[in-house]
Design an enzyme around this catalytic site. Structure first.
Site, PDB file in Angstrom:
ATOM      1  N   VAL A 299      -1.892   7.150  -2.317  1.00 47.96           N
ATOM      2  CA  VAL A 299      -0.651   6.457  -1.962  1.00 47.96           C
ATOM      3  C   VAL A 299      -0.904   4.965  -2.098  1.00 47.96           C
ATOM      4  O   VAL A 299      -1.858   4.439  -1.524  1.00 47.96           O
ATOM      5  CB  VAL A 299      -0.202   6.803  -0.530  1.00 47.96           C
ATOM      6  CG1 VAL A 299       1.026   5.976  -0.155  1.00 47.96           C
ATOM      7  CG2 VAL A 299       0.106   8.284  -0.406  1.00 47.96           C
TER       8      VAL A 299
ATOM      9  N   SER B 298      -0.988   1.214  -1.458  1.00 42.50           N
ATOM     10  CA  SER B 298      -1.138   0.703  -0.098  1.00 42.50           C
ATOM     11  C   SER B 298       0.068  -0.088   0.399  1.00 42.50           C
ATOM     12  O   SER B 298       0.405  -0.023   1.582  1.00 42.50           O
ATOM     13  CB  SER B 298      -2.407  -0.147   0.009  1.00 42.50           C
ATOM     14  OG  SER B 298      -2.350  -1.247  -0.880  1.00 42.50           O
ATOM     15  N   LYS B 299       0.727  -0.859  -0.464  1.00 45.24           N
ATOM     16  CA  LYS B 299       1.890  -1.604   0.013  1.00 45.24           C
ATOM     17  C   LYS B 299       3.009  -0.648   0.408  1.00 45.24           C
ATOM     18  O   LYS B 299       3.698  -0.864   1.412  1.00 45.24           O
ATOM     19  CB  LYS B 299       2.393  -2.594  -1.041  1.00 45.24           C
ATOM     20  CG  LYS B 299       3.546  -3.456  -0.523  1.00 45.24           C
ATOM     21  CD  LYS B 299       3.969  -4.517  -1.524  1.00 45.24           C
ATOM     22  CE  LYS B 299       5.123  -5.342  -0.970  1.00 45.24           C
ATOM     23  NZ  LYS B 299       5.553  -6.399  -1.909  1.00 45.24           N
TER      24      LYS B 299
ATOM     25  N   CYS C   4      -7.298  -6.179  -6.803  1.00 43.35           N
ATOM     26  CA  CYS C   4      -6.182  -5.240  -6.905  1.00 43.35           C
ATOM     27  C   CYS C   4      -5.818  -5.023  -8.369  1.00 43.35           C
ATOM     28  O   CYS C   4      -5.726  -5.980  -9.151  1.00 43.35           O
ATOM     29  CB  CYS C   4      -4.984  -5.762  -6.125  1.00 43.35           C
ATOM     30  SG  CYS C   4      -3.488  -4.773  -6.347  1.00 43.35           S
TER      31      CYS C   4
ATOM     32  N   ASP D   8     -10.313  -7.856  -3.147  1.00 41.96           N
ATOM     33  CA  ASP D   8     -10.615  -6.796  -2.189  1.00 41.96           C
ATOM     34  C   ASP D   8     -12.092  -6.916  -1.833  1.00 41.96           C
ATOM     35  O   ASP D   8     -12.957  -6.790  -2.706  1.00 41.96           O
ATOM     36  CB  ASP D   8     -10.331  -5.416  -2.792  1.00 41.96           C
ATOM     37  CG  ASP D   8      -8.863  -5.183  -3.081  1.00 41.96           C
ATOM     38  OD1 ASP D   8      -8.032  -5.616  -2.269  1.00 41.96           O
ATOM     39  OD2 ASP D   8      -8.560  -4.565  -4.119  1.00 41.96           O
TER      40      ASP D   8
ATOM     41  N   HIS E 259      -9.404   0.627  -4.619  1.00 40.72           N
ATOM     42  CA  HIS E 259     -10.614   0.933  -3.850  1.00 40.72           C
ATOM     43  C   HIS E 259     -11.185   2.314  -4.216  1.00 40.72           C
ATOM     44  O   HIS E 259     -12.393   2.453  -4.470  1.00 40.72           O
ATOM     45  CB  HIS E 259     -10.313   0.948  -2.346  1.00 40.72           C
ATOM     46  CG  HIS E 259      -9.718  -0.302  -1.792  1.00 40.72           C
ATOM     47  ND1 HIS E 259      -8.549  -0.856  -2.247  1.00 40.72           N
ATOM     48  CD2 HIS E 259     -10.130  -1.102  -0.783  1.00 40.72           C
ATOM     49  CE1 HIS E 259      -8.266  -1.937  -1.544  1.00 40.72           C
ATOM     50  NE2 HIS E 259      -9.210  -2.116  -0.642  1.00 40.72           N
ATOM     51  N   GLU E 260     -10.307   3.320  -4.183  1.00 42.34           N
ATOM     52  CA  GLU E 260     -10.759   4.689  -4.428  1.00 42.34           C
ATOM     53  C   GLU E 260     -11.373   4.819  -5.823  1.00 42.34           C
ATOM     54  O   GLU E 260     -12.379   5.515  -6.022  1.00 42.34           O
ATOM     55  CB  GLU E 260      -9.582   5.668  -4.302  1.00 42.34           C
ATOM     56  CG  GLU E 260      -8.877   5.650  -2.952  1.00 42.34           C
ATOM     57  CD  GLU E 260      -7.699   4.687  -2.894  1.00 42.34           C
ATOM     58  OE1 GLU E 260      -6.782   4.935  -2.091  1.00 42.34           O
ATOM     59  OE2 GLU E 260      -7.687   3.694  -3.653  1.00 42.34           O
TER      60      GLU E 260
ATOM     61  N   ARG F 276      -5.943  -5.306   4.564  1.00 41.44           N
ATOM     62  CA  ARG F 276      -4.882  -6.177   4.055  1.00 41.44           C
ATOM     63  C   ARG F 276      -3.561  -5.577   4.512  1.00 41.44           C
ATOM     64  O   ARG F 276      -3.344  -4.380   4.365  1.00 41.44           O
ATOM     65  CB  ARG F 276      -4.927  -6.271   2.532  1.00 41.44           C
ATOM     66  CG  ARG F 276      -3.870  -7.251   1.993  1.00 41.44           C
ATOM     67  CD  ARG F 276      -3.768  -7.219   0.492  1.00 41.44           C
ATOM     68  NE  ARG F 276      -5.016  -7.659  -0.118  1.00 41.44           N
ATOM     69  CZ  ARG F 276      -5.390  -7.306  -1.350  1.00 41.44           C
ATOM     70  NH1 ARG F 276      -4.636  -6.502  -2.055  1.00 41.44           N
ATOM     71  NH2 ARG F 276      -6.522  -7.759  -1.849  1.00 41.44           N
TER      72      ARG F 276
END
Length: 282
Positions: A82, A84-85, A189, A196, A228-229, A257
């Site tokens: 998903v 993140s924002k 990002c 990040d 990240h993932e 964040r």
């Protein structure tokens, strides 16, 4: 048509819905980025993404605001992450909605996030959700990742895009089992380019990995644009392919964040999830 990061709300002006709206969650398929790192079939890794949401609030039946911290466990075998924002926008949509209890909020979170990470397909493994209420806040620990700190090494760094060729292992010595840690992980990002910041823990058994090369490799993510993932899966696969350990676990904790932190964990062998304990920078 699959959702792409560019179609999400990242980098765009957004209005904040303050009434509950599950449609705000924006799933992005995992597979395209896995194709890039050679994971085209069943992954060699297991794992989960551990999310912490520090800005969770809703109204009780009398209209009184309630607050909580939420821990989410997203299984790595899910077909989607998903964005993140969108996760933040979704959580904010609870702010002016009334719920009977925190158990109702937790159930709604689990149902919605589980549906999003499988994006229309059958839910093969639900997201885990834990809500911590204010009386539990004081028990939340802060602890750094355990392991030998690679950052002690006085190395020269010249590569700032992922350079797996920096990785090597000593095949002439007896195998070892060790855990190595660095706080120098930084990526950006995928869409906005915003930094990040993270710490990474690498535990393995096998031929000893050259520590200087491993630290240079971690630093090489500094100007790399990826979620990240995806970064953690890339690190896992590069070490797995280049150093050929018999067992490997990669765990990263990224700073928050927008009230969210994301902490991917990937491992070659089944085992207990790491504790979702924040570091000082988080």
């Amino acid at each position: 048509m699959s959702n792409t990061p560019e179609q999400s709300q990242l980098g765009k002006a957004s209005s904040y819905a303050d009434q509950y709206d599950a449609s705000l969650l924006f799933p992005i398929p995992r597979q395209p980025k896995r194709d890039e790192i050679g994971v085209t079939g069943r992954p060699v890794f297991l794992g989960a993404d551990l999310w912490t949401a520090f800005e969770v609030s809703w109204l009780n039946p009398k209209g009184k605001p309630q607050v909580a911290i939420a821990h989410f466990t997203i299984p790595a075998e899910s077909t989607h992450i998903v964005e993140s924002k969108s996760f933040k926008l979704y959580l904010n949509s609870f702010n002016n909605s009334r719920f009977e209890s925190h158990d109702e909020v937790k159930a709604r979170l689990r149902t919605d996030v589980s549906a999003a990470i499988w994006h229309g397909g059958p839910v093969m493994a639900s997201a885990g959700v834990k809500l911590l209420l204010p009386e539990q806040f004081d028990a939340e620990p802060v602890h750094e990742l355990d392991g030998l700190n690679l950052d002690r090494l006085d190395i020269e760094c010249t590569r700032y895009q992922p350079a797996p060729e920096l990785l090597s292992a000593n095949t002439l010595e007896a195998p070892v089992t060790e855990t190595l840690v660095s706080h120098l992980l930084k990526s950006n990002c995928l869409v906005t380019g915003q930094p990040d910041w993270g710490s990474v823990q690498i535990s393995y058994s096998g031929h000893q990995i050259d520590q200087a090369g491993l630290l240079q490799y971690i630093v090489s993510f500094r100007n790399h644009n990826e979620f990240h993932e995806q970064c953690v899966e890339r690190i896992f696969m590069d070490i797995w392919t280049r150093c050929k350990p018999t067992q490997l676990t990669v765990y990263a904790r990224y700073t928050r964040r927008g009230g969210l932190d994301i902490n991917p964990w990937r491992t070659s062998a089944p085992g207990a999830l790491p504790p979702n304990v924040r570091t000082a920078r988080q």
